[in-house]
Design an enzyme around this catalytic site. Structure first.
Site, PDB file in Angstrom:
ATOM      1  CG  ASN A  60       1.951  13.791  -5.408  1.00  0.00           C
ATOM      2  OD1 ASN A  60       1.498  14.527  -6.273  1.00  0.00           O
ATOM      3  ND2 ASN A  60       3.199  13.378  -5.421  1.00  0.00           N
ATOM      4  CB  ILE A  61       0.157  17.084  -0.187  1.00  0.00           C
ATOM      5  CG1 ILE A  61      -0.990  17.559  -1.083  1.00  0.00           C
ATOM      6  CG2 ILE A  61       0.681  18.216   0.700  1.00  0.00           C
ATOM      7  CD1 ILE A  61      -2.301  17.790  -0.351  1.00  0.00           C
ATOM      8  CD  GLU A  62       7.193  15.098  -2.509  1.00  0.00           C
ATOM      9  OE1 GLU A  62       7.351  14.171  -3.295  1.00  0.00           O
ATOM     10  OE2 GLU A  62       7.980  16.071  -2.431  1.00  0.00           O
ATOM     11  CB  CYS A  66      -0.952   8.878  -2.425  1.00  0.00           C
ATOM     12  SG  CYS A  66       0.488   7.971  -1.868  1.00  0.00           S
ATOM     13  CD  GLU A 107      -3.106   7.098  -5.924  1.00  0.00           C
ATOM     14  OE1 GLU A 107      -2.553   8.035  -5.285  1.00  0.00           O
ATOM     15  OE2 GLU A 107      -2.464   6.271  -6.592  1.00  0.00           O
ATOM     16  CB  CYS A 116       1.739   3.394  -3.178  1.00  0.00           C
ATOM     17  SG  CYS A 116       0.760   4.129  -1.842  1.00  0.00           S
ATOM     18  CB  CYS A 155      -3.236   4.318  -2.479  1.00  0.00           C
ATOM     19  SG  CYS A 155      -2.614   5.940  -2.011  1.00  0.00           S
TER      20      CYS A 155
HETATM   21 ZN    ZN Z   1      -0.424   5.922  -2.518  1.00  0.00          ZN
END
Ligand code: ZN
Length: 132
Positions: free
Chosen positions: A42-44, A52, A54, A90, A93
Site C-alpha cells: 500500500n502507498i499513502e 492498496c 492488492e 477492502c 479492492c
Molecule cells: Zn483495498
C-alpha cells in the site's frame, strides 16, 4: 496448498509500504496463471489518493499483459511485525479484483502462523456487473 515462499514474500513486500500517516502496512502477492508472481504494497499520500497493496499487484500484472490469475495472498497490520490478525481486502479492492477473476478465485490471508482461505464469492457475493 503450500504457500511458504509466498508468505515470506508477502511479509517482505509489506516492508516497502509507504505509510507515513497510518503505519498500517499491507503486502500482496498475486500469482498469474502464466506462473509469474506480482507483488504490491500500500502507498499513502497526504491527500486521499492512497492505493492498496492488492490493486498495486493487479495493476502491475495487468500492465504487463496478464489477464488470468490463480490467487492473491494478502497480509496487513500496524508496524513491521507479523500481523496478529487477518487483514481482508477492502470493498474497493474486492470490486476491482472481481473484474478480472471468477467467483472461485482464491484470496489467502496470512497472519501469525495461519493462512485463511477465501474465494471471491465469499468476500463479494453480489458484485456489480454491467450487463453485456
Ligand atoms: Zn483495498
Amino acid at each position: 496448498m503450500n504457500l511458504e515462499k509466498e508468505i515470506d514474500l508477502v511479509y517482505k513486500v509489506r516492508e516497502n509500504a509507504y505509510v507515513p500517516y497510518s503505519n498500517f502496512r499491507v503486502g500482496a502477492v498475486l500469482k498469474a496463471k502464466s506462473g509469474k508472481i506480482y507483488t504490491g504494497c500500500n502507498i499513502e499520500n497526504h491527500g486521499i489518493q492512497a492505493i492498496c497493496a492488492e490493486r498495486v499487484a493487479f495493476t502491475k500484472a495487468l500492465s504487463e499483459g496478464e489477464r488470468n490469475f490463480e490467487y492473491i495472498l494478502v497480509a496487513g497490520g500496524i508496524g513491521k511485525e507479523i500481523p496478529k490478525e487477518e487483514c481482508l481486502p477492502c470493498g474497493y479492492c474486492r470490486q476491482f479484483m472481481s473484474e478480472f477473476v471468477n467467483k472461485n478465485f482464491k484470496i489467502y490471508v496470512a497472519f501469525e502462523d495461519e493462512v485463511k482461505e477465501y474465494t471471491m464469492e465469499d468476500l463479494l457475493p453480489y458484485s456489480f456487473k454491467l450487463e453485456k
